[in-house]
Each structure stands twice: as structure tokens, then as C-alpha cells.
Design an enzyme around this catalytic site. Structure first.
Site, PDB file in Angstrom:
ATOM      1  N   GLY A  15       9.003  -5.094   2.854  1.00 14.62           N
ATOM      2  CA  GLY A  15       8.896  -4.283   1.739  1.00 14.62           C
ATOM      3  C   GLY A  15       9.877  -4.541   0.146  1.00 14.62           C
ATOM      4  O   GLY A  15      11.164  -5.570   1.319  1.00 14.62           O
ATOM      5  N   LEU A  36      12.978  -2.731   5.109  1.00  9.79           N
ATOM      6  CA  LEU A  36      13.294  -3.906   3.816  1.00  9.79           C
ATOM      7  C   LEU A  36      12.656  -5.322   4.604  1.00  9.79           C
ATOM      8  O   LEU A  36      13.321  -6.019   3.904  1.00  9.79           O
ATOM      9  CB  LEU A  36      13.807  -3.868   3.744  1.00  9.79           C
ATOM     10  CG  LEU A  36      14.294  -2.530   2.462  1.00  9.79           C
ATOM     11  CD1 LEU A  36      15.551  -2.129   1.558  1.00  9.79           C
ATOM     12  CD2 LEU A  36      13.403  -2.056   1.385  1.00  9.79           C
ATOM     13  N   ILE A  47       1.174  -1.103   0.076  1.00 13.60           N
ATOM     14  CA  ILE A  47       0.023  -0.050   0.234  1.00 13.60           C
ATOM     15  C   ILE A  47       1.028   1.562  -0.207  1.00 13.60           C
ATOM     16  O   ILE A  47       0.837   2.208  -1.259  1.00 13.60           O
ATOM     17  CB  ILE A  47      -0.862  -0.107   1.064  1.00 13.60           C
ATOM     18  CG1 ILE A  47      -1.729  -0.889   1.190  1.00 13.60           C
ATOM     19  CG2 ILE A  47      -1.866   1.655   0.971  1.00 13.60           C
ATOM     20  CD1 ILE A  47      -3.014  -1.434   2.443  1.00 13.60           C
ATOM     21  N   TYR A  97      -3.822  -8.657  15.430  1.00 10.70           N
ATOM     22  CA  TYR A  97      -3.480  -8.008  14.247  1.00 10.70           C
ATOM     23  C   TYR A  97      -4.479  -6.386  14.790  1.00 10.70           C
ATOM     24  O   TYR A  97      -3.953  -5.191  14.507  1.00 10.70           O
ATOM     25  CB  TYR A  97      -3.395  -8.137  13.641  1.00 10.70           C
ATOM     26  CG  TYR A  97      -3.966  -6.856  12.474  1.00 10.70           C
ATOM     27  CD1 TYR A  97      -2.319  -6.344  11.610  1.00 10.70           C
ATOM     28  CD2 TYR A  97      -4.764  -6.824  11.254  1.00 10.70           C
ATOM     29  CE1 TYR A  97      -2.809  -5.334  10.781  1.00 10.70           C
ATOM     30  CE2 TYR A  97      -4.766  -6.240  10.269  1.00 10.70           C
ATOM     31  CZ  TYR A  97      -3.891  -5.503  10.214  1.00 10.70           C
ATOM     32  OH  TYR A  97      -3.925  -4.459   9.218  1.00 10.70           O
TER      33      TYR A  97
END
Ligand code: UDP
Length: 326
Positions: A36, A33, A11, A146
Site C-alpha cells: 500500500g 504499507l 482497490i 492465490y
């Protein structure tokens, strides 16, 4: 300058792309990362140059250096773990990163007098729906760690607004799908747990079976209903949210969804049509913790942010498939 945490993720990277193309804001992306992709950063840099810092929210020194080195005046915060099932098995990971990491970020913002944040929240803050469509006032009883971390952060943001005047827009996403329509970036998670990428992976590879979880729900065809919102529409919602925050300097929360529900079987059928493939389907027992239906009431975003979804389910599936093939 805008700080985008998690800007190398699914996103985050689509929002960065939108900001690079449609604004002249300077941008710094902060990402560890872990999930990502550096390749997304490289692609985005070819659109317009920006700063990238590899760092971790759990490391206050990384944050200190970031805020010292860049003239940040607002933040869009995506960096988080996102797997519901993992959060049940390993809540420590979620509380350490999603919750404490965000508090670290907020405190660093205060230390540098940065008081505007767009926060990536989720429909999971509502828990098991009491009515449909779900509006922003629906009770918040998240049923997994979550969703709880996202809800706790929303509560913290309220407190930080009252005490320190830190203004936030929380966007509660429903099911986000699709990819950049020019096929420059897209979704890739490892492991992949989401519906559309999993169906499409089985369309691409005829050996791969798509596992459908549960066809005995009390819905029209027995499969779960979700509200699938396009990633580019979602990116626009962030731009509107940032603009609202800048102009009005007011905190608020918004559902980002389409108000339309689709069953898993309906999504499956659209995927077969768009890929022109017969996809191998296996019906499995229900997956733990899946509510039978989640659909957003998006009237508030429409009214206040002047945001509305523009893409169809087919548009999203087409771009997701183009990306997968690439
Ligand atoms: N689903 C499925 N097979 C998969 C992945 C998902 O049948 O491989 C179903 C899942 O049970 C749910 C819906 O698709 O009913 C959406 O799941 P997803 O994980 O994409 O999003 P969620 O709603 O859990 O955030």
C-alpha cells in the site's frame, strides 16, 4: 465505524475515497504499507479526515489494539497478496497472510462482537471456466494458491455465519482497471503484472516494449478474453454491498464484472487510440495458468444489489493513462 483493511492499496483506496465522499461513516484504515502507499492515505485525508493504523494481520496484538482503540461495527477486507504466479512459487506467503491473517481478523471481530464483513474475493475461485458467462453457481476449483486462499476464506465465512452469525458479502472481482476520474489516486504495483498498466507504460515510454502473452488461443483474434470492470464502478459495488449487509443482515456472494469480454488485442487497440501512440508490441508464448476466457454473469449483483457498471473500457483506460502520466 468501518474498518478497511488494505485501504492504502489500489482497490481499497478507491473504496475509501467513495466512502469519504458519499457517506458520513467514520473510517479507520489498517494497512502494513508493504504494498500500500502512504501517499494514497495522505491524498485521501485531504478529502475528509479519518484514522490510519499501520499494522499487520499476521500480528494478533496489532489486531487486538485496533479493535480495542476503535469502535468498529463493520469491516471491508482487502488486505492480501494478489500475485498469482508468486502464489505458485511461494504458497507459504499466501497461506500465512491471506488465509491465516484473515482468520486472525475474523476471530478478533468475534471477540469484539463485530459481525459484518465485505470480503474482497475473485473470479479465480472458479478456476478453469466450464461455461461462459460465469455465474455464482459455477463450480469452484481454483487452480493456484492465490485463488485457493480466497475460496477457503469464503468457506470459512460460511462456517462462521452458521456457527456465530457473522454475516458476509463476498464480491468476486473480474479484471479491475482504471483510476479515480479526478486523478487523485490510481494503480501502482511493483512489479506490475497487469495488462492495462503494462500497455500504458509502453505508450508512455517509447523504448518500452509491451509483451503480449499468447496469440494462439482459440478466440476470435487468438488472444485471451477478459471482463474488465472499472475501479469506480467496483467501489460503488462495495457501498451497495455494505448497505445490503446493514439492511438485510444476510450473507451472499456476487460476481462483479460487466458481462462483456475483450481480447488482449482489443484492449491494446483502445490503448493506442486513447494515447494516440503507436505502441511497441512483442508476441510471446502463453503465460502459465492463463485461461483463454473469463467473463462474468453479473445478473445477480444487478438484481439483488441494484448494481450495474456505468463506465466503458475507454473510460477506464483514459483514467488509468491520466494517472500514469501524473
Ligand atoms: N497480459 C499480457 N501482457 C501483460 C500482462 C497481461 O499479454 O503484460 C495478458 C494475460 O496473459 C491475460 C490478460 O492479459 O491474458 C489479462 O492479464 P492480467 O494479468 O491483467 O489479469 P488476469 O486475468 O491474469 O487476472
Amino acid at each position: 465505524m468501518i474498518l478497511v483493511t488494505g485501504g492504502a492499496g489500489y482497490i481499497g483506496s478507491h473504496v475509501v475515497l467513495r466512502l469519504l465522499e458519499e457517506s458520513d461513516h467514520k473510517i479507520v484504515v489498517f494497512d502494513n504499507l508493504e504494498n500500500g502507499h502512504l501517499s494514497a492515505i495522505e491524498t485521501l485525508k485531504s478529502v475528509r479526515d479519518f484514522d490510519f493504523v499501520k499494522g499487520d494481520l499476521k500480528n494478533q496484538n496489532d489486531l487486538k489494539n485496533l479493535f480495542q482503540n476503535f469502535d468498529i461495527n463493520s469491516v471491508i477486507h482487502f488486505a492480501a497478496y494478489i500475485c498469482v504466479e508468486e502464489s505458485v512459487q511461494n504458497p507459504r506467503k499466501y497461506y500465512a497472510n491471506n488465509l491465516i491473517g484473515t482468520v486472525n481478523l475474523l476471530n478478533e471481530m468475534l471477540d469484539h462482537d463485530v459481525r459484518k464483513i465485505v470480503f474482497s474475493s475473485t473470479a479465480a475461485v472458479y478456476g478453469e471456466p466450464k461455461y461462459i458467462p460465469i455465474d455464482e453457481n459455477h463450480p469452484k476449483q481454483p487452480v493456484n494458491p492465490y485463488g485457493k486462499t480466497k475460496f477457503m476464506i469464503e468457506e470459512i465465512l460460511d462456517d462462521y455465519d452458521k456457527a456465530y452469525g457473522l454475516k458476509s458479502i463476498r464480491l468476486r472481482y473480474f479484471n479491475v482497471i482504471g483510476a479515480d476520474s479526478e486523478n487523485r489516486i490510481g494503480e501502482s504495483h511493483r512489479p506490475e503484472t497487469h495488462l492495462v498498466p503494462n500497455i500504458l507504460a509502453s505508450a508512455k515510454d517509447s523504448e518500452k516494449v509491451f509483451n503480449l502473452f499468447g496469440d494462439d488461443y482459440d478466440t476470435k483474434d487468438g488472444t485471451c478474453i477478459r471482463d474488465y470492470v472499472n475501479i469506480e464502478d467496483l467501489a460503488s459495488a462495495h457501498v451497495s454491498a455494505l448497505q445490503y449487509l446493514t439492511e438485510k443482515n444476510q450473507s451472499d456472494c456476487f460476481n462483479i464484472g460487466t458481462k462483456n469480454g475483450s481480447t488482449v488485442k482489443e484492449v491494446f487497440e483502445v490503448c493506442e487510440k486513447i494515447t494516440s501512440k503507436k505502441i511497441n508490441l512483442k508476441i510471446n508464448p502463453r503465460r502459465n495458468g492463463d485461461p483463454k476466457i473469463l467473463v462474468a454473469d453479473n445478473a445477480k449483483a444487478e438484481k439483488i444489489l441494484d448494481w450495474r457498471p456505468s463506465k466503458t473500457l475507454g473510460d477506464s483506460i483514459r483514467t488509468a493513462y491520466n494517472w500514469l502520466k501524473k
